[in-house]
Design an enzyme around this catalytic site. Sequence first.
Site, PDB file in Angstrom:
ATOM      1  N   ASP A 178      18.944  23.382   4.073  1.00 39.56           N
ATOM      2  CA  ASP A 178      19.853  23.704   5.161  1.00 39.56           C
ATOM      3  C   ASP A 178      19.034  24.263   6.317  1.00 39.56           C
ATOM      4  O   ASP A 178      17.937  24.805   6.109  1.00 39.56           O
ATOM      5  CB  ASP A 178      20.884  24.734   4.674  1.00 39.56           C
ATOM      6  CG  ASP A 178      21.912  25.060   5.737  1.00 39.56           C
ATOM      7  OD1 ASP A 178      22.372  24.122   6.408  1.00 39.56           O
ATOM      8  OD2 ASP A 178      22.237  26.240   5.904  1.00 39.56           O
ATOM      9  N   ASP A 211      22.614  28.534   2.143  1.00 38.02           N
ATOM     10  CA  ASP A 211      23.125  29.897   2.183  1.00 38.02           C
ATOM     11  C   ASP A 211      24.628  29.964   2.383  1.00 38.02           C
ATOM     12  O   ASP A 211      25.259  30.942   2.023  1.00 38.02           O
ATOM     13  CB  ASP A 211      22.417  30.713   3.275  1.00 38.02           C
ATOM     14  CG  ASP A 211      22.529  30.065   4.646  1.00 38.02           C
ATOM     15  OD1 ASP A 211      23.166  28.997   4.756  1.00 38.02           O
ATOM     16  OD2 ASP A 211      21.976  30.618   5.614  1.00 38.02           O
ATOM     17  N   ASP A 237      27.222  24.784   1.382  1.00 36.97           N
ATOM     18  CA  ASP A 237      26.072  24.290   0.624  1.00 36.97           C
ATOM     19  C   ASP A 237      26.303  24.298  -0.882  1.00 36.97           C
ATOM     20  O   ASP A 237      25.560  23.665  -1.625  1.00 36.97           O
ATOM     21  CB  ASP A 237      24.832  25.150   0.920  1.00 36.97           C
ATOM     22  CG  ASP A 237      24.446  25.122   2.382  1.00 36.97           C
ATOM     23  OD1 ASP A 237      24.605  24.064   3.003  1.00 36.97           O
ATOM     24  OD2 ASP A 237      24.004  26.159   2.902  1.00 36.97           O
TER      25      ASP A 237
END
Length: 911
Positions: A334, A636, A640
């Site tokens: 990410d 995070d 996700d």
Amino acid sequence: MYKKPGENNDIPYRNTVDEVVKTWETDLSKGLTERQIVSRSKTFGPNALPTGKKLNAFEILIDQFRDFMIMVLMAATIISGVMGEIEDAITIMAIVLLNAFLGFIQEFKAERSLQALKELTAPDAKVCRDGEIKFIKARNLVPGDLVYLEAGDKVPADGRVIESQNLEIDESLLTGESMPVEKETGALIAQVVVADRKNMVHMGTIVTRGRGQILITSTGLDTEMGKIANLLSGMEEEETPLQKRLQYLGKWLVWLCLLACAAVVGVGVFKGESLYQMFLAGVSLAVAAIPEGLPAIVTLSLAIGVQRMIKRNAIVRKLPAVETLGCATVICSDKTGTLTQNRMTVRKVYTMNRMIDFDRQSDDSDLQMALEIGVFCNNATLVTPQKRSFFNRKVSHNDLQVIGDPTEGALLLAGAKAGIKKDQLIKYEFQSEIPFDSNRKRMSVIVKEGLMQKLLIKGAPDIIIERCCKYQDGHQIKNLSQQMREKILRQNDEMTHNALRVLAVAYRRISIGGHNNSRDLSEYENDLIFVGLIGMIDPPREEAKEAINRCRMAGIKPVMVTGDHRNTARAIAKELGLLCRGDMVVTGEELNQMTNEEFISQIDQIAVYARVSPEDKLRIVKAFKSQGEIVAMTGDGVNDAPAVKEADIGIAMGEKGTDVTRESSSLILADDNFATIVAAVEEGRNIYDNIRKFIRYLLSCNIGEILTIFIGIVLGLPLPLLPIQILWVNLVTDGLPALALGVDPGDQDVMVRPPRDPQESIFSHGLQTKIIVQGILIGLSTLGAFVLGLYWEGGSLAEARTMAFTTLVMAQLIFVFACRSERHSLWQTNPFTNIWILLSIFFSAGMHVGVLYIPSMQNIFKTTLLNSREWLIILGMASWSTILLDVIQTVLHKTVHKEHVKRYQTDKKFS
């Protein structure tokens, strides 16, 4: 009649407010009636996420003993006990119980993701029902409810915005978008992803500014958060490559050992040995040959790896995760908060004719003015962190925390860096404010400066520049020509193209007396003096670039997967060095237009995925896995979690990560440092190497033991070793030395190798051949000592067996040193880098010497005293096999290494 979720025509963001109100039969002045609420509660259920099935601790514990190899070891425990080998039985049972306990502890994480998601839902909601405004539990909301939102509120369910007063929502946990999203009421024409639905709000997101009214359209599992919960609950845990290989290896070894031992018994009986004696020898050989220490050594190696990782700020939630990361071929990361700092920062400031890099010191007067406007025309605040060391009370601007809008926070931080603070700008006396409005796209404040009054303004560049007639150039005020205006706009376009969020700042002198009406004050937002453009971005982490380079050196493909815009993702990826020549940037919308076949054909060329949904992230991970890749996914946010759980190893952020992602992950980075992943990769590779080391050691020694008995019987010799001696060899050589190999620090070049093939056998790269050859050499050395003691030395059978017994022990202890590296010579490995191996060898050798020289032990193990001549024969026979094989291994490795390097350098991705 209202339409239920799932119907094709129920797309609230594409409907007008009137259409949505009509769909849900809601009275905007009174809200839902009690009758409607009761009916819809029955239809849609509570606005809550399911807790999932409770884990049964007893079932988990029993399941630990259903493994095939564990059951065989338990049978071996019973056999050892019946034979009177109580110590061996206790050892095997201790290993079984240790593995069961550790497995039991690890499996408690399965359904906690759903519980963490449930805790994200808002506990209360402000609603209008039956004409009254009241607070109710969020779980009691139903579709059609009217809910009021204010700054600081957590959105209780998915809803359509029907009224917005500067309403902005932080959706980073759901979409990955780093900036708050302005909400509007108009219908959208096209079908868009969640991140682009500006007239919708979603469960679990946070209101950062303004207020608004929404009409609930989805509750519980029908919300976007609920869909993520469904994705999590629908996944099954897969075994890691290590688990699969060891399970296969365990079964294969058990049956092979049992077959070999049965053959030994059969041949012995056929050659005339007594059935009882051969049965005892066969059972003893089976107990010694089955590597019962393998599960314990694997567990110990993984546990030691976990301890090393904790020291490097990585917390392992699942033991096999360390090994899995060691063979990772792809890391899907990410962007927000992982590769970047998740903190808007001023990067560039453009004043007329000058582009100032804010990372460098500058005494430009126009820069000073631009920052003063940005700081004073601002509603955010900076606070000092509460947790500070007693010895380090000084707080830098990087430590300050932003309360309020991230963009305004970035302006305050930039001002603090330049020594400009709002409460210290005493030359400005605040008088009035014209607040920001999503339609106006600007904010102004009226201040008094000495005897003059000024209007300070910031906002969208096109809006501000259109209202400017002059510009400030140093200490001079000049007319703004059309040519200069176009120059500023071109500069704005260039900054925007580089993924900067740009604000324009300006001012003017005014004379308004005591008039203080906001509507009239807006008339003064004309004839402005342009000061500059301020460009902001969520910057990359300083250590992330080096981490990405090290990943490439290790042969790992880094991939960015983010919910942010294409330009932002591309700019960050370029700055990090993540985009290579020929790599592609693909959006979620483009991805959805691809068939699986088209996607798979291009997956190797795609380095950045932008504007993706949780479903897209999940599809990306599955696509990589379908190609045989071992996938690590870092993240995070809530968005996700599904992909993190689906990945072979999920990596969550410890500081800024959400509970949902942490509970879905296998590895948590305590410092949110992408570079920590490199340490995890290194540790994982070392652990896998160590597992191969003690597999090589255990199996070579076990083959040597079996061949010693088998060949001796075939040649018509007396039984070279007694059953009790076989069990003793198993105790002193298969225990401590093998465990010491499991904690070896590893080779220095472990991070310059390409990752191993995820499908390769644990015996790959010639390990199987090395094991067999070394086993044969150990067996021949032992038999050689037996024959020399029996015939050449003219000794007794007891003396010959003592020589064979001691040769077998010493050959295995010497062989430990050769097992420390598969790539480097015995003479290139420093023996003092693993003190545990030296201690284990000295301890095991000391135990064996006690068996030879302590009278009571001599009676138990049927041994005799050895003279110096016999010791020379024993040490010579024990060492020659290890030295010979080490020379052969060194020559072969040089050839293999050259081919390995050549193949590695031709790979364009990792060259």
